[in-house]
Scaffold this motif. Structure first.
Motif, PDB file in Angstrom:
ATOM      1  N   MET B   1      24.030 -13.348  38.122  1.00 28.44           N
ATOM      2  CA  MET B   1      22.772 -12.971  37.600  1.00 28.44           C
ATOM      3  C   MET B   1      22.493 -12.805  36.499  1.00 28.44           C
ATOM      4  SD  MET B   1      21.857 -11.683  40.466  1.00 28.44           S
ATOM      5  CE  MET B   1      22.235 -13.210  41.461  1.00 28.44           C
ATOM      6  N   GLY B   3      22.656 -15.452  33.933  1.00 32.79           N
ATOM      7  CA  GLY B   3      21.911 -16.900  33.582  1.00 32.79           C
ATOM      8  C   GLY B   3      20.080 -16.645  33.705  1.00 32.79           C
ATOM      9  N   LEU B   4      20.761 -15.467  35.934  1.00 27.11           N
ATOM     10  CA  LEU B   4      19.099 -16.244  36.168  1.00 27.11           C
ATOM     11  C   LEU B   4      18.674 -14.665  35.181  1.00 27.11           C
ATOM     12  CD1 LEU B   4      19.406 -15.709  40.187  1.00 27.11           C
ATOM     13  CD2 LEU B   4      18.290 -16.964  38.469  1.00 27.11           C
ATOM     14  N   ALA B   7      17.175 -16.836  32.033  1.00 26.11           N
ATOM     15  CA  ALA B   7      16.094 -18.004  32.252  1.00 26.11           C
ATOM     16  C   ALA B   7      14.871 -17.154  32.344  1.00 26.11           C
ATOM     17  CB  ALA B   7      17.124 -18.465  33.992  1.00 26.11           C
ATOM     18  N   SER B   8      14.987 -16.775  33.375  1.00 20.00           N
ATOM     19  CA  SER B   8      13.150 -16.080  33.460  1.00 20.00           C
ATOM     20  C   SER B   8      13.399 -15.307  32.612  1.00 20.00           C
ATOM     21  CB  SER B   8      13.876 -14.920  35.069  1.00 20.00           C
ATOM     22  OG  SER B   8      13.859 -14.220  34.702  1.00 20.00           O
ATOM     23  N   PHE B  11      11.847 -17.536  30.688  1.00 22.76           N
ATOM     24  CA  PHE B  11      10.882 -18.610  30.573  1.00 22.76           C
ATOM     25  C   PHE B  11       9.078 -18.043  31.055  1.00 22.76           C
ATOM     26  CE2 PHE B  11       9.055 -21.602  33.388  1.00 22.76           C
ATOM     27  CZ  PHE B  11       8.312 -21.133  34.715  1.00 22.76           C
ATOM     28  N   ARG B 297       7.145 -13.428  43.918  1.00 19.80           N
ATOM     29  CA  ARG B 297       7.018 -14.088  45.374  1.00 19.80           C
ATOM     30  C   ARG B 297       8.488 -14.986  44.903  1.00 19.80           C
ATOM     31  NH1 ARG B 297       3.546 -19.319  45.476  1.00 19.80           N
ATOM     32  NH2 ARG B 297       3.389 -18.982  42.891  1.00 19.80           N
ATOM     33  N   GLU B 298       9.169 -14.599  43.090  1.00 18.75           N
ATOM     34  CA  GLU B 298      10.432 -15.671  43.426  1.00 18.75           C
ATOM     35  C   GLU B 298      11.212 -14.631  43.825  1.00 18.75           C
ATOM     36  OE1 GLU B 298       8.859 -16.740  38.619  1.00 18.75           O
ATOM     37  OE2 GLU B 298      11.121 -15.803  38.558  1.00 18.75           O
ATOM     38  N   LEU B 301      11.566 -15.062  47.483  1.00 19.02           N
ATOM     39  CA  LEU B 301      12.795 -16.584  47.041  1.00 19.02           C
ATOM     40  C   LEU B 301      14.062 -16.082  47.562  1.00 19.02           C
ATOM     41  CD1 LEU B 301      12.725 -19.294  48.279  1.00 19.02           C
ATOM     42  CD2 LEU B 301      12.562 -19.875  45.208  1.00 19.02           C
ATOM     43  N   LEU B 302      14.640 -15.616  46.179  1.00 19.64           N
ATOM     44  CA  LEU B 302      15.999 -14.941  46.073  1.00 19.64           C
ATOM     45  C   LEU B 302      16.397 -14.771  47.424  1.00 19.64           C
ATOM     46  CD1 LEU B 302      16.207 -13.825  42.332  1.00 19.64           C
ATOM     47  CD2 LEU B 302      17.457 -15.982  43.428  1.00 19.64           C
ATOM     48  N   ARG B 303      15.261 -13.776  47.791  1.00 19.16           N
ATOM     49  CA  ARG B 303      16.117 -12.641  49.246  1.00 19.16           C
ATOM     50  C   ARG B 303      16.453 -13.810  50.057  1.00 19.16           C
ATOM     51  NH1 ARG B 303      18.103  -9.751  50.869  1.00 19.16           N
ATOM     52  NH2 ARG B 303      16.667  -8.166  52.069  1.00 19.16           N
ATOM     53  N   ILE B 305      17.049 -16.915  50.520  1.00 17.79           N
ATOM     54  CA  ILE B 305      18.130 -17.870  50.013  1.00 17.79           C
ATOM     55  C   ILE B 305      19.779 -17.067  50.349  1.00 17.79           C
ATOM     56  CG2 ILE B 305      18.872 -19.314  48.276  1.00 17.79           C
ATOM     57  CD1 ILE B 305      16.661 -20.136  46.811  1.00 17.79           C
ATOM     58  N   ALA B 307      19.965 -13.737  48.439  1.00 18.98           N
ATOM     59  CA  ALA B 307      20.115 -12.714  46.884  1.00 18.98           C
ATOM     60  C   ALA B 307      19.773 -11.445  48.530  1.00 18.98           C
ATOM     61  CB  ALA B 307      19.823 -12.746  46.017  1.00 18.98           C
ATOM     62  N   GLN B 311      22.125  -7.556  44.569  1.00 24.09           N
ATOM     63  CA  GLN B 311      21.716  -8.650  43.603  1.00 24.09           C
ATOM     64  C   GLN B 311      20.657  -8.421  43.000  1.00 24.09           C
ATOM     65  OE1 GLN B 311      23.295 -11.577  46.251  1.00 24.09           O
ATOM     66  NE2 GLN B 311      25.295 -12.208  44.436  1.00 24.09           N
ATOM     67  N   LEU B 396       7.600 -12.770  52.014  1.00 20.91           N
ATOM     68  CA  LEU B 396       7.489 -14.321  51.233  1.00 20.91           C
ATOM     69  C   LEU B 396       5.649 -13.363  51.617  1.00 20.91           C
ATOM     70  CD1 LEU B 396       9.464 -16.806  52.586  1.00 20.91           C
ATOM     71  CD2 LEU B 396       9.024 -16.784  49.941  1.00 20.91           C
TER      72      LEU B 396
END
Lengths: 267, 842
Positions: B1, B3-4, B7-8, B11, B297-298, B301-303, B305, B307, B311, B396
């Protein structure tokens, strides 16, 4: 996962007992949206079985319920009634957390667009399901997967630096990395040109043939459907037909009839 | 988490910057208010006068009361406006205590002398406290009827040894013989104020009107004595009602204004700081919510995939943990500077005595960082709750388009807050001036929370109403209407800060102007005298009123003694300006029209009181009721109400007999003499005649002049309100701009899409302007409604009238809010448009 192919057979009947060869099985699944007068029927008593090691395409006109079927089968949505069994587990009995854990380990998902986290590198995106499961990132495995989809060396790029087709490849690599029971793909070639689409389909086909993966793909493209072992046709939330060993022309013809019938019914 | 999260954050720099700015401003505000609070709590003055006396014995300068019932009893206390004094004869008890070398009763009597001006009368023995036990320059110590002046004073007055000096005290002139002069004080610059006039021991207290009393007794110890032992022996000797002070506690006795200054600082730091911190947290919460929602949206997507909701929440929390401490730390220095500036201003305006040290430390800094962290975490969790919890497919689907309706929870909470705010607003009717002001700010905050909760619904209503004319317009305005309708949540997050700016600035500014206007009105209508004699010196002596009355052309002269009394407010003491009348009580009507509605002022005498109607309402007292008061020196007094009048603001809310008050104030000087002219008398002649009385420090003015003087006193309140409005409004403005910029910059794709489909730059700009217009109109309306409702409640409570809003200031607030909305949307949209048309669409 035993790396042998399975030849597709006729669809199981709803009243059969649970078929151990099934990766995903839907029984009498209904999904309605909205309430009262505004309710929309997504799925209407669908029963279907997707066997391990097979490549199934789901087709239908817009609004026929294809995406709903996919989402229900993948545990992304809970059906209004009926059961969905995945890898032998009844999804209805799982809590949200348990469902998520199952999804992480046993399902790969490829969307039509927006598949990747824009802030992460390609490698980090591929490893995401494993990291979410709390596993240490296995870079070699990710690199191997990238090579398999033809993107070795792209690990450190960001999604914004990739073309549409390349992004889909990364998505497939991610979908496959956890060695899932099923890969669900929702119009994976919808936004791609014919050549690139061919490459993507070859990847999915290869995963089924060589890795023993199970793929369930929603598509509107007869050429894409032709890559599958079997095509299931949907209309108005119900399965109205299927085709084994499809070829593109036959699929296209069936689809045209379906669309015409759907248009006629609406009138 | 981790790193995520990192990163975000990297970004999305615009989103990060927005969150950072909101947290930074919150940190500055909390740091500044926290420092002021700490300064107030730790404020003390090192003793100057009593520096050499290790122990000082004085009276408790607070009045106390225990409130509450059995289980939660609490002691409330208030500073005595007129101070408290002790019995000077305690000095002999003290001197007979072991280890005590000497006990010197100290009293400072404010007096004046012709041609010299204000003087401080002191007992001869107390010169040791000034460090002036050296020899006289000339002459001898003062005996009965004698006085010793400073060399410079005698020179100014042109008198020499043996001459008679007229020293004027509250009870009139005293003729004293100059027996000696003292060498000029060594210039240590630490004791400003009037020069000293030394009188025989005990006489200073008589000059002050409190014979036999002392303000403090300075205790000198024998060499080698154990000070702690001596202190505890003294405490036993003097009893519980008297205080034995050591160390820096002694400084508090020297500066009677210190407790007031502490209350002021604690008020700024604590009350205002509390409200500001709340608003800061509120803004941080909405900014973080906005930032998280922009990434829906992100999250979806995480959910999908895999998460789990937990998390997702952890990821958001980690982001908060990255940003918040940085921003909190960055706000420390600016917050300190703000606090320092504010404090310096207070000292310059005399609200805080010089000698109080500005204090700060790790505590306010920790509070600043901690508060930001808390708000960031809370905001992140709240924002992440919905997307984290919903089934991924729904998420989504919703991610591209906003969810339709507000959750039931938000409706309920929003309605609850509106109800709470309205209830509190009605409750403020019962409160009086100060409490009503604090309550008003609270009401504003509550309504604003309701606005934030119901934001999307308000936004939708606004666009439905405003959208009608817009849709009929050109392409740009239709686009603006469509955008606003489809993105109600986004619109709501832009509206709320604008509403905050308007509501908070308006309430803070116009609380002050409402009270000021009502006070001016009361003074203007209440003072009907033709002339007013005021003074810059310590005051006008008793005989002055009779002198004024005997000036040819004067019909009536009435003297006003001013003080404050304490009454029981809501869980604390409140002070009320009090006046007492000397001279012909029957003539009061000719100079002061207090607007009596019940009873008669002539009945005010022993055991009775007249009250202003607002105060009577707060005390729930009618004619004939008994009220529970404490006089300025803490004496309990329970008079019966015999009159109620309307115009108390600025003049006096309590009217008591002079005989009673004279014994319970520091010095019984008359502050003003109101004079009415006989018919046909010449104004100039009468004024000249009054001036010729040569009363110490006096100046003669008319009605307008007096009103102007009262306005000057309100100045410090007005300035405080302006500072608070500026701090609050400034903070809210930054928050508003921040949010709007975040919202616009996030629409990069949208703008690119518009450009690609053929919308010209001009049309896009126009669209943004229309959207800004919607934001501005809605934000200003909501903020305005909140402000008007709150101010009306406050005005009813504090002045029994309507709020007074100076048109220029009102328009100013609106202009600033509208300007902010337009600037904050126009500038970033310009930045988006400057890029190539296709940029931004991936």
């Amino acid at each position: 996962m035993p790396p042998h192919l399975r030849r597709s057979r006729a669809a199981a009947h709803p009243d059969d007992r649970h078929d151990p060869a099934a990766a995903v099985e839907l029984r009498d699944v209904t999904k309605t949206y909205g309430r009262g007068d505004e309710s929309v029927i997504g799925l209407d008593g669908v029963s279907e079985c997707f066997r391990r090691g097979t490549f199934t395409a789901i087709m239908g006109a817009s609004g026929s319920g294809k995406s709903t079927l996919l989402q229900s089968a993948a545990g992304l949505d809970r059906p209004t009634s009926g059961t969905v069994t995945l890898a032998g587990t009844n999804l209805n009995e799982l809590s949200e957390d348990a469902l998520t854990a199952l999804r992480r380990a046993e399902i790969g998902f490829v969307f039509q667009g927006f598949n990747l986290m824009p802030s992460l590198t390609v490698l980090q995106n591929v490893l995401l399901p494993l990291r979410l499961a709390g596993q240490r990132p296995d870079h070699r495995r990710a690199e191997a997967m990238l090579e398999r989809v033809g993107l070795s060396g792209f690990g450190h790029r960001h999604p914004s630096q990739l073309s549409g087709g390349q992004q889909q490849r990364v998505a497939i690599a991610r979908a496959l990395i956890a060695d899932p029971e099923v890969v669900f793909a929702d119009e994976p070639t919808g936004a791609l040109d014919a050549t690139t689409a061919e490459g993507i389909l070859a990847l999915l086909r290869g995963a089924v043939d060589h890795l023993g993966a199970t793929v369930v793909m929603v598509t509107h493209d007869p050429v894409a459907a032709a890559a599958a072992d079997r095509v299931v046709f949907l209309a108005r939330g119900q399965i109205v037909g299927q085709l084994d060993h499809p070829d593109a022309d036959l699929v296209a013809r069936n689809l045209r009839e379906l669309v015409a019938a759907a248009g006629g019914a609406r009138r | 988490m981790n790193g995520l999260a990192r990163a975000s954050v990297r970004f999305r720099p615009a989103s990060f910057a927005g969150t950072f700015v909101a947290l930074l401003v919150a940190s500055i505000v909390v740091m500044a208010c926290g420092s002021l609070l700490q300064t107030g709590l730790t404020a003390r003055i090192e003793p100057v006068r009593y520096a050499d006396a290790p122990i000082v014995v004085a009276a408790d300068q607070f009045t106390r009361r225990v409130i509450g019932n059995r289980d939660n009893r609490e002691e409330i206390k208030a500073v005595l406006p007129e101070g408290a004094r002790i019995d000077a004869s305690l000095a002999s008890d003290i001197e007979s205590t072991r280890g005590v070398a000497a006990a010197v009763p100290d009293y400072a009597a404010p007096v004046s002398a012709d041609r010299i001006g204000p003087l401080t009368g002191r007992d001869w023995s107390t010169r040791i406290l000034d460090g002036r036990s050296g020899d006289l320059a000339e002459g001898a110590a003062p005996g009965p009827g004698e006085v010793v002046l400073e060399d410079a004073s005698a020179a100014t007055a042109g008198i020499s040894l043996g001459d008679t000096v007229t020293i004027t005290a509250a009870d009139g002139p005293h003729q004293l013989r100059l027996s000696g002069t003292m060498a000029d004080a060594p210039s240590d610059g630490s004791e400003p104020g009037a020069p000293t006039a030394w009188v025989p021991d005990g006489y200073a207290a008589e000059l002050a009107g409190h014979p036999g009393e002392a303000e403090a007794i300075a205790v000198f110890a024998e060499p080698g004595a154990d000070l702690d032992q001596v202190s505890s022996d003294l405490r036993a000797a003097v009893g519980p009602d008297v205080e034995v002070l050591t160390g820096s506690e002694r400084g508090g006795v020297e500066a009677p204004s210190l407790p007031f200054a502490r209350e002021l600082l604690i008020g700024f730091g604590g009350s205002f700081g509390g409200v500001a911190a709340f608003a800061a947290m509120f803004v941080v919460l909405s900014t973080i919510t906005l930032a998280v929602n922009q990434r829906n949206r992100e999250v979806a997507l995480l959910r999908a995939i895999g998460a789990t909701p937990r998390q997702v929440r952890r990821m958001v929390a980690t982001e908060a943990l990255l940003v918040a401490p940085l921003a909190g730390a960055a706000g420390i220095v600016p917050g300190l500077l703000l606090a320092r500036w504010w404090y310096d201003q207070l000292v310059e305006r005399g609200a805080v005595p010089a000698g109080v040290d500005f204090a700060t430390g790790p505590l306010p800094a920790l509070a600043a960082i901690g508060a930001g962290l808390l708000a960031a975490l809370a905001g992140g969790f709240a924002a992440a709750r919905r997307p984290a919890r919903t089934a991924p497919s729904q998420a989504l689907g919703e991610a591209a388009v906003e969810g339709r309706s507000l959750s039931r929870g938000r409706w309920v909470a929003g309605a609850a807050f509106i109800a709470l705010g309205s209830a509190l607003s009605i409750l403020t009717f019962q409160l009086d001036g100060d409490s009503a002001a604090v309550a008003a700010v609270g009401v504003v905050m509550i309504f604003l929370v309701a606005v934030a909760l119901l934001g999307p619904a308000i936004a939708r209503t606004a666009t439905a109403v405003l959208g009608l004319p817009l849709r009929g317009g050109g392409a740009a305005s239709s686009l603006a209407a469509a955008n606003s309708t489809a993105n109600a949540r986004r619109l709501a997050s832009a509206i709320t800060p604008i509403a905050l700016v308007v509501a908070s600035s308006s309430v803070l500014l116009f609380i002050g102007t409402t009270v000021a206007q009502a006070t001016e009105d009361d003074v203007r209508n209440g003072v009907v005298a033709d002339h007013v004699v005021t003074t810059d010196g310590p005051g006008l002596p008793t005989g002055a009123v009779a002198q004024a009355a005997s000036v040819p052309g004067v019909d009536a002269a009435v003297g006003i003694l001013r003080t404050e009394v304490l009454y029981n407010g809501f869980e604390e003491f409140e002070t009320a300006d009090t006046i007492a009348v000397s001279g012909d009580p029957g003539a009061l009507d000719e100079v002061l029209d207090l607007g009596v509605t019940d009873g008669s002022l002539a009945d005010v005498g022993r055991g009775t009181v007249a009250l202003d109607h607002l105060l009577a309402r707060s005390l729930d007292a009618d004619l004939g009721d008994t009220v529970d008061l404490r006089l300025g020196d803490g004496t309990i007094h329970e008079p019966k109400v015999v009159a109620i009048y309307e115009r108390g603001l600025g003049l006096g809310q309590v009217l008591l007999p002079r005989d009673l008050l004279a014994d319970h104030v520091r010095t019984a000087y008359t502050q003003e003499i109101f004079v009415s002219r006989s018919a046909g008398a010449s104004p100039d002649h009468v004024a000249a005649g009054l001036q010729a009385l040569d009363l110490p420090g006096a100046s003669v003015t008319d009605r307008q002049g007096f009103s102007a003087r009262v306005d000057g006193d309100l100045e410090i309140d007005a300035w405080s309100n302006r500072v608070m409005a500026a701090v609050f409004g400034g903070f809210a403005s930054i928050a508003a701009v921040n949010t709007l910029v975040m919202v616009v910059l996030d629409r990069r794709r949208e703008v690119a899409l518009l450009r690609l489909t053929g919308t010209t730059r001009r049309q896009v700009r126009a669209m943004f302007r229309w959207e800004a217009a919607i934001v501005a109109a809605t934000g200003v309306s909501i903020g305005g409604v909140i402000a008007v409702v709150t101010l009306t409640g406050f005005a009813r409570a504090a002045t029994d009238g309507l709020p007074s809003i100076p048109p220029l200031q009102g328009i100013g607030v609106l202009a600033v809010a509208i300007g902010l909305a337009f600037a904050a949307m126009a500038l970033p949209s310009q930045a988006l448009l400057r890029r190539q048309a296709h940029a931004g669409v991936e």
